[in-house]
Every structure is written in structure tokens, then in C-alpha cells.
Design a protein around this motif. Structure first.
Motif, short mmCIF file in Angstrom:
data_model
loop_
_atom_site.label_atom_id
_atom_site.label_comp_id
_atom_site.label_asym_id
_atom_site.label_seq_id
_atom_site.Cartn_x
_atom_site.Cartn_y
_atom_site.Cartn_z
N MET A 1 2.97 -8.06 -4.91
CA MET A 1 3.70 -8.52 -3.73
C MET A 1 3.12 -7.92 -2.46
O MET A 1 3.07 -8.58 -1.42
N ARG A 2 2.68 -6.66 -2.54
CA ARG A 2 2.05 -6.03 -1.38
C ARG A 2 0.82 -6.81 -0.95
O ARG A 2 0.60 -7.04 0.25
N LEU A 3 0.03 -7.26 -1.90
CA LEU A 3 -1.16 -8.03 -1.59
C LEU A 3 -0.81 -9.45 -1.17
O LEU A 3 -1.36 -9.98 -0.20
N ALA A 4 0.10 -10.06 -1.89
CA ALA A 4 0.47 -11.45 -1.62
C ALA A 4 1.13 -11.62 -0.26
O ALA A 4 1.04 -12.69 0.34
N ALA A 5 1.76 -10.59 0.22
CA ALA A 5 2.46 -10.67 1.52
C ALA A 5 1.50 -10.98 2.66
O ALA A 5 1.92 -11.51 3.70
N ARG A 6 0.22 -10.69 2.49
CA ARG A 6 -0.76 -10.95 3.54
C ARG A 6 -1.65 -12.14 3.19
O ARG A 6 -2.66 -12.36 3.84
N HIS A 7 -1.26 -12.89 2.19
CA HIS A 7 -2.05 -14.05 1.78
C HIS A 7 -1.58 -15.29 2.54
O HIS A 7 -0.40 -15.65 2.47
N PRO A 8 -2.48 -15.98 3.25
CA PRO A 8 -2.07 -17.12 4.07
C PRO A 8 -1.62 -18.34 3.26
O PRO A 8 -1.00 -19.24 3.83
N ASN A 9 -1.89 -18.36 1.97
CA ASN A 9 -1.55 -19.52 1.15
C ASN A 9 -0.44 -19.25 0.15
O ASN A 9 -0.20 -20.07 -0.74
N ASN B 1 -6.62 1.11 -11.06
CA ASN B 1 -6.01 0.42 -12.20
C ASN B 1 -4.92 -0.57 -11.79
O ASN B 1 -4.64 -1.53 -12.53
N LEU B 2 -4.31 -0.38 -10.63
CA LEU B 2 -3.25 -1.27 -10.19
C LEU B 2 -3.75 -2.45 -9.36
O LEU B 2 -3.03 -3.42 -9.17
N VAL B 3 -4.99 -2.36 -8.89
CA VAL B 3 -5.53 -3.44 -8.05
C VAL B 3 -6.57 -4.22 -8.87
O VAL B 3 -6.22 -5.20 -9.51
N GLY C 1 -4.69 -6.97 -8.17
CA GLY C 1 -5.78 -7.50 -7.35
C GLY C 1 -6.58 -8.55 -8.08
O GLY C 1 -6.92 -9.60 -7.53
N GLN C 2 -6.87 -8.28 -9.34
CA GLN C 2 -7.60 -9.26 -10.14
C GLN C 2 -6.76 -10.52 -10.33
O GLN C 2 -7.30 -11.64 -10.33
N ALA C 3 -5.45 -10.36 -10.48
CA ALA C 3 -4.56 -11.52 -10.59
C ALA C 3 -4.64 -12.38 -9.33
O ALA C 3 -4.71 -13.62 -9.40
N SER D 1 10.63 -3.13 1.95
CA SER D 1 11.87 -3.54 2.62
C SER D 1 11.64 -4.39 3.86
O SER D 1 12.54 -5.09 4.31
N SER D 2 10.42 -4.36 4.42
CA SER D 2 10.15 -5.15 5.62
C SER D 2 9.86 -6.62 5.31
O SER D 2 9.81 -7.43 6.23
N LEU D 3 9.71 -6.95 4.04
CA LEU D 3 9.39 -8.33 3.67
C LEU D 3 10.64 -9.21 3.69
O LEU D 3 11.71 -8.80 3.23
N ASP D 4 10.48 -10.42 4.18
CA ASP D 4 11.56 -11.41 4.17
C ASP D 4 11.41 -12.26 2.91
O ASP D 4 10.71 -13.27 2.90
N VAL D 5 12.05 -11.80 1.83
CA VAL D 5 11.92 -12.48 0.53
C VAL D 5 13.30 -12.64 -0.10
O VAL D 5 14.26 -11.98 0.30
N PRO D 6 13.42 -13.53 -1.10
CA PRO D 6 14.71 -13.73 -1.75
C PRO D 6 15.16 -12.51 -2.54
O PRO D 6 14.36 -11.62 -2.86
N SER D 7 16.43 -12.49 -2.89
CA SER D 7 16.95 -11.44 -3.77
C SER D 7 16.46 -11.67 -5.19
O SER D 7 15.99 -12.76 -5.54
#
Length: 327
Positions: A1-9, A295-297, A302-304, A33-39
């Protein structure tokens, strides 16, 4: 989600949870917490008509049942092990039960981006590799494929930070248990071994068995794999370096470091990069290949996201351009 939050698509339309269903994301992950996402909701509450792609992070052995329920038009990027192994018998042996969706296995593509770019681009279901296989296979596949090393004589010493064990409460990753110490685990029986052997065997054109031992390091993130290999014929360490450099010439996230530079986890932390170094062993006819990833990216999220980009015809570096965090 941290990565996807800056993805334009990417627009996050649903967040699925079990125990945390009904909570706000900020209650579970305050750093987001700064992301505007659903519950957070259960999978039954999701309007799948609004979903084009599902990133699946369920535990091994449970992902296949949930993925089988999804509409066939929804693309899936799975980070469990449920679709990584092509042989059903091997899956049952290493994961303790029969596969719950064998009909989906045939169409699943192993998501090591640098190896299966073309297949990933047209896939509906991509099975992202484990973190250890990612680091090991990136270091060794070109060498096995070019017959520069003997596939029957590979020894892998692997080390990972404690985040590789997940976020749930486990005694061995408590601070007082893991801190200020180094310990091997899964000796001779780690579940990532069949992935490594599957892909090396494909490259070698023969069954491959490796010696693989992982270790838990008292750090949060990072992974370093040191592979000891025997060279074939008149092959030199320079030949290994040349094969890796050529093999990854078009791979933006794999970097064969300069001669004499030693890869380290702190040089890739927080990034989608893999650093690979090649060294001569004191023992004649042997080489040492060192690979480092986060290992997390590169080893997971990240690979995902890199695979997501390929599946949608986007530049594979989109939203993954951040440099490593140092110090």
C-alpha cells in the motif's frame, strides 16, 4: 500500500481483512493514516465489480481457496506460496495438504519478473516468488542457464531480517529472543527450497538439489544470500560477472556491482533493487556470488507492483523509482 499510494494507475477500492475487519486502516497501520482509503472489510463485503486487480497476501494454504472464489475477469497477484510450485505432489509435500485450486495452477505464472516478463505481461494469475528464491535465483539463474556453474554443487548461505516472519506473535521473533543473536532455522527443510530447485532445474534441464540454510538476523528488513558454486571447465569468475551483466542489461532493478564492491543489505534498504557481486574463492575452480535485496520490497511487495506494471503494459519501474534509504 505504501508503494501503491504513489502509483498513478492504482486506486485502492477495497481492503480485506479477517480479525481487523471493521476497523480503519490507521488503527492497524498508523504510518498509513494519511491515506484516503476505505475501511477494512471481509471478502464477502467487497463489490468485485469495482475491482480490476487483487493483491493477495494471505497465508500459505489459504490463498488458493479465496482466489478460486474471485470473478475470472479479476487479475490476481498472489504473494503466498500457493501457486509457485508447478507440481501438485511437491506442493502437498512441503505445505502439508492437497492444493485447493489445481485448475488455476496451470495458468499461473511464476512471478520472478526478470525471468518471466513476457508470460507475466499476459497472465491473469501471477505467483510472486518467496524472498529467498528471489535473491538466490537472480544471482544464479544466468550462470546455470549458460552452463558456467555445476547445478549439482551449489551451497547457499542465506540471512534475513525478522520482518520475513510476518507480523503475528511468534516467540522466536520477540525482541529479547531475536536481538543480539544470530540463528539458523529450517535447516535442510525450508519451504523456499523447492522453488529454488524448480527454477534452477528448469534452467539446467535436469533435476537440481541445493544445499540451503537460512538464518535469522536481528534487523527489521533486508536479505543477503551468499552462494558458493563450482565453475565448469575453464570458466572464470570474470565469465560469471560477464554473464550476469549481460543477462540483466535490460533489467532496471538488478545491478551487478563493480568488481571488489561487496553487496550489503543497507545498500538496498527500502528499494526494489537487487545488488549482485561476484568473487573468486580461495579454492581453485570455485566462485562466490553474493546477492542483497530488501525482503519486503524486491522480495515481496515491490516485485508484486513490478509485475502489476507488466500486466498492464506500464513501464515496470512505475512507482518503484525510490532510491535505497541510507543510513
Amino acid at each position: 500500500m505504501r508503494l501503491a499510494a504513489r502509483h498513478p494507475n492504482i486506486k485502492i477500492t477495497a481492503l480485506i481483512a479477517k480479525g481487523h475487519a471493521g476497523q480503519m486502516l490507521a488503527q492497524v497501520f498508523p504510518h498509513l493514516s494519511s491515506l484516503d482509503v476505505p475501511s477494512l472489510v471481509t471478502s464477502d463485503e467487497v463489490d468485485w465489480d469495482e475491482v480490476d486487480v487483487a493483491f493477495c497476501g494471505l497465508p500459505h494454504g489459504t490463498a488458493h481457496a479465496e482466489i478460486a472464489k474471485l470473478p475470472s475477469r479479476v487479475k490476481v497477484i498472489d504473494m503466498s506460496a500457493d501457486f509457485r510450485l508447478r507440481d501438485l505432489g511437491t506442493y502437498a509435500e512441503w505445505y502439508g495438504g492437497d492444493h485447493g485450486a489445481p485448475e488455476l495452477l496451470e495458468g499461473a505464472v511464476y512471478g520472478l519478473t526478470e525471468l518471466y516478463r513476457d508470460q507475466i505481461a499476459s497472465a491473469r494469475l501471477v505467483a510472486c516468488p518467496g524472498c529467498y528464491p528471489t535473491a538466490v535465483l537472480l544471482a544464479l539463474l544466468p550462470l546455470v542457464k549458460d552452463e558456467l556453474i555445476l547445478p549439482e554443487d551449489i551451497i547457499i548461505d542465506a540471512k534475513s531480517g525478522v520482518s520475513g516472519a510476518g507480523r503475528s506473535l511468534k516467540q522466536n521473533i520477540l525482541f529479547s529472543e531475536a536481538g543480539e543473536g544470530l540463528s539458523p532455522y529450517g535447516i535442510g527443510s525450508h519451504r523456499h527450497v523447492p522453488e529454488i530447485e524448480q527454477e534452477l532445474g528448469e534452467a539446467a534441464g535436469q533435476p537440481v538439489i541445493v544445499n540451503f540454510t537460512p538464518h535469522l538476523v536481528p534487523m527489521t528488513r533486508g536479505e543477503l544470500c551468499t552462494s558458493y558454486v563450482r565453475l565448469t571447465g575453464k570458466t572464470t569468475v570474470a565469465d560469471l560477472r560477464a554473464a550476469l551483466t549481460s543477462g540483466y542489461a535490460d533489467s532496471p532493478f538488478v545491478r551487478v556491482v563493480e568488481e571488489g564492491v561487496i553487496p550489503a543489505t543497507q545498500h538496498v534498504r527500502g528499494s526494489n533493487y537487487c545488488h549482485i557481486g561476484v568473487f573468486a574463492d580461495r579454492i581453485p575452480g570455485r566462485g562466490i556470488v553474493v546477492s542483497a535485496i530488501d525482503n519486503l520490497v524486491k522480495g515481496s511487495a515491490g516485485q508484486a507492483l513490478q509485475n502489476f506494471n507488466l500486466m498492464h503494459g506500464l513501464d515496470e519501474t512505475t512507482a518503484l523509482e525510490q532510491l535505497p534509504l541510507f543510513p
